[in-house]
Design a protein around this motif. Structure first.
Motif, PDB file in Angstrom:
ATOM      1  N   HIS A  49      43.234  41.047  55.111  1.00 53.81           N
ATOM      2  CA  HIS A  49      42.652  41.768  54.007  1.00 53.81           C
ATOM      3  C   HIS A  49      43.210  43.045  53.568  1.00 53.81           C
ATOM      4  CE1 HIS A  49      38.837  41.731  51.719  1.00 53.81           C
ATOM      5  NE2 HIS A  49      39.358  43.096  51.411  1.00 53.81           N
ATOM      6  N   GLN A  50      43.499  43.222  52.350  1.00 53.87           N
ATOM      7  CA  GLN A  50      44.000  44.631  51.955  1.00 53.87           C
ATOM      8  C   GLN A  50      42.934  45.326  51.250  1.00 53.87           C
ATOM      9  OE1 GLN A  50      47.504  44.579  49.255  1.00 53.87           O
ATOM     10  NE2 GLN A  50      46.861  42.896  48.162  1.00 53.87           N
ATOM     11  N   VAL A  51      42.970  46.398  51.106  1.00 52.41           N
ATOM     12  CA  VAL A  51      42.061  47.354  50.463  1.00 52.41           C
ATOM     13  C   VAL A  51      42.905  48.389  49.693  1.00 52.41           C
ATOM     14  CG1 VAL A  51      40.162  49.244  50.548  1.00 52.41           C
ATOM     15  CG2 VAL A  51      40.301  47.139  52.291  1.00 52.41           C
ATOM     16  N   GLY A  87      43.718  33.700  44.008  1.00 53.34           N
ATOM     17  CA  GLY A  87      43.362  34.588  45.087  1.00 53.34           C
ATOM     18  C   GLY A  87      42.136  35.092  45.276  1.00 53.34           C
ATOM     19  N   GLU A  88      41.687  35.563  46.454  1.00 55.54           N
ATOM     20  CA  GLU A  88      40.365  36.420  46.289  1.00 55.54           C
ATOM     21  C   GLU A  88      40.553  37.696  46.379  1.00 55.54           C
ATOM     22  OE1 GLU A  88      37.416  35.616  49.270  1.00 55.54           O
ATOM     23  OE2 GLU A  88      38.405  33.554  49.970  1.00 55.54           O
ATOM     24  N   SER A  89      39.795  38.358  45.248  1.00 53.35           N
ATOM     25  CA  SER A  89      39.545  39.799  45.075  1.00 53.35           C
ATOM     26  C   SER A  89      38.369  40.286  44.568  1.00 53.35           C
ATOM     27  CB  SER A  89      40.988  40.320  44.114  1.00 53.35           C
ATOM     28  OG  SER A  89      40.532  39.961  42.763  1.00 53.35           O
ATOM     29  N   SER A  90      38.017  41.338  45.080  1.00 56.08           N
ATOM     30  CA  SER A  90      36.754  42.073  44.479  1.00 56.08           C
ATOM     31  C   SER A  90      37.061  43.370  44.065  1.00 56.08           C
ATOM     32  CB  SER A  90      35.747  42.040  45.620  1.00 56.08           C
ATOM     33  OG  SER A  90      36.156  42.884  46.853  1.00 56.08           O
ATOM     34  N   LEU A 102      52.076  37.756  42.659  1.00 56.79           N
ATOM     35  CA  LEU A 102      50.767  38.089  43.441  1.00 56.79           C
ATOM     36  C   LEU A 102      50.276  36.766  43.892  1.00 56.79           C
ATOM     37  CD1 LEU A 102      49.183  40.209  40.422  1.00 56.79           C
ATOM     38  CD2 LEU A 102      50.230  41.045  42.405  1.00 56.79           C
ATOM     39  N   HIS A 103      51.175  35.846  44.168  1.00 56.53           N
ATOM     40  CA  HIS A 103      50.952  34.753  45.071  1.00 56.53           C
ATOM     41  C   HIS A 103      50.858  34.891  46.391  1.00 56.53           C
ATOM     42  CE1 HIS A 103      51.097  32.362  41.207  1.00 56.53           C
ATOM     43  NE2 HIS A 103      52.234  32.941  41.046  1.00 56.53           N
ATOM     44  N   ASN A 104      49.818  34.163  47.061  1.00 55.98           N
ATOM     45  CA  ASN A 104      49.904  34.200  48.542  1.00 55.98           C
ATOM     46  C   ASN A 104      49.394  35.419  49.102  1.00 55.98           C
ATOM     47  OD1 ASN A 104      50.537  31.464  48.726  1.00 55.98           O
ATOM     48  ND2 ASN A 104      52.743  32.156  48.380  1.00 55.98           N
ATOM     49  N   LEU A 105      48.698  36.330  48.328  1.00 57.60           N
ATOM     50  CA  LEU A 105      48.341  37.612  48.947  1.00 57.60           C
ATOM     51  C   LEU A 105      47.179  37.684  49.635  1.00 57.60           C
ATOM     52  CD1 LEU A 105      48.730  40.141  45.726  1.00 57.60           C
ATOM     53  CD2 LEU A 105      49.923  39.946  47.763  1.00 57.60           C
ATOM     54  N   PRO A 106      46.871  38.380  50.564  1.00 57.33           N
ATOM     55  CA  PRO A 106      45.551  38.444  51.304  1.00 57.33           C
ATOM     56  C   PRO A 106      44.296  38.826  50.352  1.00 57.33           C
ATOM     57  CG  PRO A 106      46.655  40.288  51.838  1.00 57.33           C
ATOM     58  CD  PRO A 106      47.735  39.563  50.963  1.00 57.33           C
ATOM     59  N   ASN A 107      43.160  38.468  50.987  1.00 56.79           N
ATOM     60  CA  ASN A 107      42.139  38.884  50.180  1.00 56.79           C
ATOM     61  C   ASN A 107      42.074  40.278  49.756  1.00 56.79           C
ATOM     62  OD1 ASN A 107      41.091  36.362  50.824  1.00 56.79           O
ATOM     63  ND2 ASN A 107      39.394  37.030  52.323  1.00 56.79           N
ATOM     64  N   THR A 108      41.738  40.748  48.819  1.00 59.81           N
ATOM     65  CA  THR A 108      41.902  42.136  48.371  1.00 59.81           C
ATOM     66  C   THR A 108      40.751  42.773  47.853  1.00 59.81           C
ATOM     67  OG1 THR A 108      44.351  41.572  47.750  1.00 59.81           O
ATOM     68  CG2 THR A 108      43.413  43.496  46.615  1.00 59.81           C
ATOM     69  N   THR A 109      40.559  43.871  48.081  1.00 59.69           N
ATOM     70  CA  THR A 109      39.303  44.875  47.689  1.00 59.69           C
ATOM     71  C   THR A 109      39.939  45.961  46.965  1.00 59.69           C
ATOM     72  OG1 THR A 109      38.044  43.987  49.362  1.00 59.69           O
ATOM     73  CG2 THR A 109      37.214  46.024  48.155  1.00 59.69           C
ATOM     74  N   VAL A 110      39.722  46.075  45.712  1.00 63.57           N
ATOM     75  CA  VAL A 110      40.297  47.342  44.932  1.00 63.57           C
ATOM     76  C   VAL A 110      39.010  48.178  44.559  1.00 63.57           C
ATOM     77  CG1 VAL A 110      41.402  47.883  42.474  1.00 63.57           C
ATOM     78  CG2 VAL A 110      41.953  45.683  44.145  1.00 63.57           C
ATOM     79  N   PHE A 111      39.318  49.259  44.769  1.00 59.03           N
ATOM     80  CA  PHE A 111      38.251  50.547  44.170  1.00 59.03           C
ATOM     81  C   PHE A 111      38.913  51.247  43.052  1.00 59.03           C
ATOM     82  CE2 PHE A 111      36.771  49.549  48.521  1.00 59.03           C
ATOM     83  CZ  PHE A 111      35.501  49.753  48.315  1.00 59.03           C
ATOM     84  N   ALA A 128      43.573  43.515  40.189  1.00 57.75           N
ATOM     85  CA  ALA A 128      42.597  42.863  40.916  1.00 57.75           C
ATOM     86  C   ALA A 128      42.214  41.340  39.912  1.00 57.75           C
ATOM     87  CB  ALA A 128      41.086  43.227  41.046  1.00 57.75           C
ATOM     88  N   GLN A 129      42.155  41.507  38.667  1.00 57.72           N
ATOM     89  CA  GLN A 129      42.048  40.491  37.728  1.00 57.72           C
ATOM     90  C   GLN A 129      43.067  39.215  37.768  1.00 57.72           C
ATOM     91  OE1 GLN A 129      41.821  42.390  34.120  1.00 57.72           O
ATOM     92  NE2 GLN A 129      39.454  42.451  34.132  1.00 57.72           N
TER      93      GLN A 129
END
Length: 134
Positions: A22-24, A114-117, A82-91, A106-107
């Motif tokens: 996971h990356q933030v 991928g999974e991003s929030s 942006l392929h194969n990135l870990p789950n990502t949370t962007v603020f 994020a989009q």
């Protein structure tokens, strides 16, 4: 360990393999994206004005290496893919010249499967986490 633009790897002290799950990204400077609305709209903001953003851009990407870096996967997240990135949370913060490139990041992760929030902080500035903690 990311290698420098000169092509020489940095010494690594990590002895065991690991994977990032996971990356933030907190209003991260992913890469200079000219023409983004937030860059055009937010020219004078506390902590990170457009002139300060441009100062860091010039300091980290001086003109003599800029063209090479723009096309180098090690320096440009958009070139690296942006392929194969870990789950990502962007603020992101509303009053931040980096806002739109982080929203785009994020989009794109989501669009590529991928999974991003994305968490957007309305009516606040770049650095609001630090300021609110003081």
């Amino acid at each position: 360990v990311r290698d420098r633009l000169d092509g020489y790897p940095r010494p690594c002290t990590i002895k065991k393999a690991f994977s990032i799950v996971h990356q933030v990204v907190i209003y991260g400077a992913l890469f200079h994206q000219p023409g983004m609305p937030s860059t055009e709209e937010i020219t004078t903001a506390p902590l990170l004005s457009l002139s300060v953003k441009n100062f860091f851009y010039e300091a980290y990407l001086p003109p003599e290496i800029r063209e090479e870096a723009l096309n180098d996967r090690r320096a440009n997240v958009w070139v690296a893919g942006l392929h194969n990135l870990p789950n990502t949370t962007v603020f992101t913060a509303e009053i931040c010249p980096l806002r739109d490139e982080n929203i785009k990041y994020a989009q794109l992760i989501t669009n590529l499967g991928g999974e991003s929030s994305h968490h957007h902080i309305l009516d606040d500035i770049h650095g609001c986490f630090t300021i609110n903690a003081l």
